[in-house]
Design a protein around this motif. Structure first.
Motif, PDB file in Angstrom:
ATOM      1  N   ALA A  46       0.820  -1.217   0.000  1.00  0.00           N
ATOM      2  CA  ALA A  46       0.000   0.000   0.000  1.00  0.00           C
ATOM      3  C   ALA A  46       0.855   1.269   0.000  1.00  0.00           C
ATOM      4  CB  ALA A  46      -0.934  -0.010   1.212  1.00  0.00           C
ATOM      5  N   ILE A  47       2.082   1.157   0.522  1.00  0.00           N
ATOM      6  CA  ILE A  47       2.984   2.317   0.602  1.00  0.00           C
ATOM      7  C   ILE A  47       3.415   2.797  -0.782  1.00  0.00           C
ATOM      8  CG2 ILE A  47       5.509   2.471   0.897  1.00  0.00           C
ATOM      9  CD1 ILE A  47       5.204   1.927   3.750  1.00  0.00           C
ATOM     10  N   CYS A  48       3.525   1.853  -1.702  1.00  0.00           N
ATOM     11  CA  CYS A  48       4.141   2.170  -3.000  1.00  0.00           C
ATOM     12  C   CYS A  48       3.195   2.992  -3.883  1.00  0.00           C
ATOM     13  CB  CYS A  48       4.523   0.864  -3.703  1.00  0.00           C
ATOM     14  SG  CYS A  48       5.399   1.171  -5.236  1.00  0.00           S
ATOM     15  N   PRO A  49       3.648   4.145  -4.355  1.00  0.00           N
ATOM     16  CA  PRO A  49       2.751   5.012  -5.146  1.00  0.00           C
ATOM     17  C   PRO A  49       2.521   4.531  -6.574  1.00  0.00           C
ATOM     18  CG  PRO A  49       4.932   5.995  -4.991  1.00  0.00           C
ATOM     19  CD  PRO A  49       4.951   4.771  -4.120  1.00  0.00           C
ATOM     20  N   THR A  50       3.331   3.563  -7.028  1.00  0.00           N
ATOM     21  CA  THR A  50       3.205   3.142  -8.432  1.00  0.00           C
ATOM     22  C   THR A  50       2.914   1.646  -8.574  1.00  0.00           C
ATOM     23  OG1 THR A  50       5.603   2.922  -8.470  1.00  0.00           O
ATOM     24  CG2 THR A  50       4.686   4.957  -9.378  1.00  0.00           C
ATOM     25  N   GLU A  51       2.553   1.019  -7.465  1.00  0.00           N
ATOM     26  CA  GLU A  51       2.264  -0.425  -7.468  1.00  0.00           C
ATOM     27  C   GLU A  51       3.424  -1.233  -8.042  1.00  0.00           C
ATOM     28  OE1 GLU A  51      -1.532  -1.084  -9.323  1.00  0.00           O
ATOM     29  OE2 GLU A  51      -2.562   0.267  -7.944  1.00  0.00           O
ATOM     30  N   ALA A  52       4.625  -0.813  -7.661  1.00  0.00           N
ATOM     31  CA  ALA A  52       5.828  -1.517  -8.136  1.00  0.00           C
ATOM     32  C   ALA A  52       6.105  -2.767  -7.323  1.00  0.00           C
ATOM     33  CB  ALA A  52       7.037  -0.582  -8.068  1.00  0.00           C
ATOM     34  N   ILE A  53       5.488  -2.858  -6.131  1.00  0.00           N
ATOM     35  CA  ILE A  53       5.756  -4.002  -5.248  1.00  0.00           C
ATOM     36  C   ILE A  53       4.662  -5.056  -5.429  1.00  0.00           C
ATOM     37  CG2 ILE A  53       6.126  -4.742  -2.858  1.00  0.00           C
ATOM     38  CD1 ILE A  53       6.915  -1.874  -2.186  1.00  0.00           C
ATOM     39  N   SER A  54       5.088  -6.285  -5.615  1.00  0.00           N
ATOM     40  CA  SER A  54       4.127  -7.392  -5.700  1.00  0.00           C
ATOM     41  C   SER A  54       4.513  -8.445  -4.659  1.00  0.00           C
ATOM     42  CB  SER A  54       4.121  -7.990  -7.112  1.00  0.00           C
ATOM     43  OG  SER A  54       5.427  -8.368  -7.469  1.00  0.00           O
ATOM     44  N   LYS A  64       8.710   0.176 -12.752  1.00  0.00           N
ATOM     45  CA  LYS A  64       7.627   0.964 -12.151  1.00  0.00           C
ATOM     46  C   LYS A  64       8.097   1.798 -10.961  1.00  0.00           C
ATOM     47  CE  LYS A  64       3.908  -2.327 -13.225  1.00  0.00           C
ATOM     48  NZ  LYS A  64       2.909  -3.249 -12.615  1.00  0.00           N
ATOM     49  N   CYS A  65       9.195   1.382 -10.351  1.00  0.00           N
ATOM     50  CA  CYS A  65       9.669   2.016  -9.109  1.00  0.00           C
ATOM     51  C   CYS A  65      10.129   3.447  -9.370  1.00  0.00           C
ATOM     52  CB  CYS A  65      10.822   1.182  -8.551  1.00  0.00           C
ATOM     53  SG  CYS A  65      11.576   1.857  -7.074  1.00  0.00           S
ATOM     54  N   THR A  66       9.714   4.355  -8.495  1.00  0.00           N
ATOM     55  CA  THR A  66      10.160   5.755  -8.615  1.00  0.00           C
ATOM     56  C   THR A  66      11.375   6.026  -7.729  1.00  0.00           C
ATOM     57  OG1 THR A  66       8.744   6.516  -6.824  1.00  0.00           O
ATOM     58  CG2 THR A  66       7.801   6.550  -9.049  1.00  0.00           C
ATOM     59  N   PHE A  67      11.847   4.990  -7.025  1.00  0.00           N
ATOM     60  CA  PHE A  67      13.011   5.106  -6.146  1.00  0.00           C
ATOM     61  C   PHE A  67      12.771   6.176  -5.073  1.00  0.00           C
ATOM     62  CE2 PHE A  67      14.393   3.047  -9.946  1.00  0.00           C
ATOM     63  CZ  PHE A  67      15.324   2.115  -9.551  1.00  0.00           C
ATOM     64  N   CYS A  68      11.505   6.290  -4.662  1.00  0.00           N
ATOM     65  CA  CYS A  68      11.176   7.274  -3.621  1.00  0.00           C
ATOM     66  C   CYS A  68      11.746   6.849  -2.276  1.00  0.00           C
ATOM     67  CB  CYS A  68       9.666   7.448  -3.519  1.00  0.00           C
ATOM     68  SG  CYS A  68       8.784   5.990  -2.915  1.00  0.00           S
ATOM     69  N   GLY A  69      11.964   5.559  -2.078  1.00  0.00           N
ATOM     70  CA  GLY A  69      12.575   5.067  -0.838  1.00  0.00           C
ATOM     71  C   GLY A  69      11.592   4.852   0.295  1.00  0.00           C
ATOM     72  N   GLU A  70      10.303   5.103   0.069  1.00  0.00           N
ATOM     73  CA  GLU A  70       9.311   4.977   1.154  1.00  0.00           C
ATOM     74  C   GLU A  70       9.294   3.566   1.731  1.00  0.00           C
ATOM     75  OE1 GLU A  70       7.323   7.114   2.731  1.00  0.00           O
ATOM     76  OE2 GLU A  70       8.246   8.760   1.633  1.00  0.00           O
ATOM     77  N   CYS A  71       9.380   2.555   0.863  1.00  0.00           N
ATOM     78  CA  CYS A  71       9.296   1.163   1.335  1.00  0.00           C
ATOM     79  C   CYS A  71      10.469   0.818   2.245  1.00  0.00           C
ATOM     80  CB  CYS A  71       9.227   0.205   0.154  1.00  0.00           C
ATOM     81  SG  CYS A  71      10.546   0.439  -1.036  1.00  0.00           S
ATOM     82  N   SER A  72      11.673   1.286   1.872  1.00  0.00           N
ATOM     83  CA  SER A  72      12.837   0.946   2.694  1.00  0.00           C
ATOM     84  C   SER A  72      12.877   1.782   3.966  1.00  0.00           C
ATOM     85  CB  SER A  72      14.137   1.117   1.898  1.00  0.00           C
ATOM     86  OG  SER A  72      14.329   2.450   1.561  1.00  0.00           O
ATOM     87  N   MET A  80      16.320  -2.879   1.190  1.00  0.00           N
ATOM     88  CA  MET A  80      17.479  -1.993   1.276  1.00  0.00           C
ATOM     89  C   MET A  80      17.908  -1.647  -0.152  1.00  0.00           C
ATOM     90  SD  MET A  80      21.274  -2.837   2.639  1.00  0.00           S
ATOM     91  CE  MET A  80      21.763  -3.514   1.066  1.00  0.00           C
ATOM     92  N   PHE A  81      18.193  -0.378  -0.377  1.00  0.00           N
ATOM     93  CA  PHE A  81      18.675   0.020  -1.698  1.00  0.00           C
ATOM     94  C   PHE A  81      20.200   0.071  -1.689  1.00  0.00           C
ATOM     95  CE2 PHE A  81      14.317   1.213  -2.106  1.00  0.00           C
ATOM     96  CZ  PHE A  81      14.051   1.070  -3.460  1.00  0.00           C
ATOM     97  N   THR A  82      20.808  -0.667  -2.617  1.00  0.00           N
ATOM     98  CA  THR A  82      22.264  -0.635  -2.744  1.00  0.00           C
ATOM     99  C   THR A  82      22.649   0.538  -3.650  1.00  0.00           C
ATOM    100  OG1 THR A  82      22.388  -1.961  -4.764  1.00  0.00           O
ATOM    101  CG2 THR A  82      22.236  -3.162  -2.682  1.00  0.00           C
TER     102      THR A  82
END
Ligand code: SF4
Length: 250
Positions: A46-54, A64-72, A80-82
């Motif tokens: 639900a956090i993801c603004p672009t439904e990139a997470i399944s 689809k990811c905007t790399f907003c970092g909200e999920c991490s 974790m983003f490397t």
């Protein structure tokens, strides 16, 4: 003269010597790694603004990811983003990072058209089309040719006319107002020609997915040769993606 030499000495080497192994300083979100940690997956998605997470398994689609970092930020134990900036591929499925995976995202050399390596492997001229872009990916494409990243040292340049180009680079979600311009520009480019999508908006529509103001039928009707994720894409992601596509990797 002495002052000029002092400035040169002080500035040191401006060009990144090796764009394959360079390390990005400071804050940068590159390829994510997803652990097997159990979290509330409904909340995570639900956090993801672009439904990139399944889910099943938990995965992030970098197209689809905007790399907003909200999920991490919300679930640091899970995502974790490397700083791995090599995110480009010619196969959409390779843009999907799944739970437990920690491997590089790569171009599949076996599915690259043969004429790309044979004809465009040493020199590549590209025409950029901002199809409703917000100028962020456009700026990074520009930066890819600045003195630091110096993409032209590999024979990759942007040209003004599609008639002089070997392919088109699309940024932005392709708005209705730009759909015809994209087609005209593509038609004016001589064969063999590439289609490269740069940035989340171009690859999937990003935040504009489902908007009545966009028309992405061009992408349904034509083969895309390279997807370069990012929001915006980093110059190192752009340079490495284009090199991986056009140089033989086998
Ligand atoms: S970083 Fe990507 S996957 Fe995570 S919430 Fe933002 S858009 Fe979604």
């Amino acid at each position: 003269m002495l002052d000029n030499l002092k400035i040169v000495f002080h500035q040191g080497k401006q060009t990144i010597p090796n764009v394959r192994t360079a390390v990005v300083p400071g804050i940068f979100r590159g390829r994510p790694v997803i652990s097997f940690e159990k979290v509330n997956e409904d909340e995570l998605m639900a956090i993801c603004p672009t439904e990139a997470i399944s889910r099943n398994p938990v995965a992030i689609d970098l197209g689809k990811c905007t790399f907003c970092g909200e999920c991490s930020m919300r679930f640091p134990e899970k995502i974790m983003f490397t700083k791995d900036y090599k995110l480009a591929s010619n196969v959409p499925d390779r843009l999907i990072v799944r739970e437990g995976e920690d491997k590089a995202i790569e171009v599949d050399p076996d599915s690259v058209r043969e004429e790309i390596h044979r004809i465009l492997g040493r020199s590549l001229k590209l025409r950029q089309i901002s199809a409703g872009g917000d100028n962020s990916c456009e700026m990074e494409l520009n930066a890819a040719n600045n003195v630091q990243f110096d993409m032209s040292r590999f024979g990759i340049d942007f040209v003004a006319s599609p008639r002089h180009a070997d392919g088109i680079v699309i940024t932005g979600p392709i708005t209705k107002n730009m759909a015809q311009a994209v087609q005209i520009c593509y038609d004016a480019t001589p064969e063999p020609k590439l289609i490269v999508l740069v940035g989340t908006d171009a690859i999937s529509g990003g935040l504009f997915t489902g908007s009545p103001a966009i028309d992405r039928s061009f992408l349904s009707n034509n083969h895309v040769d390279l997807y370069i994720p990012g929001n915006p894409a980093h110059p190192l992601t752009i340079v490495n993606g284009l090199l991986d596509l056009t140089r033989k990797l086998k």
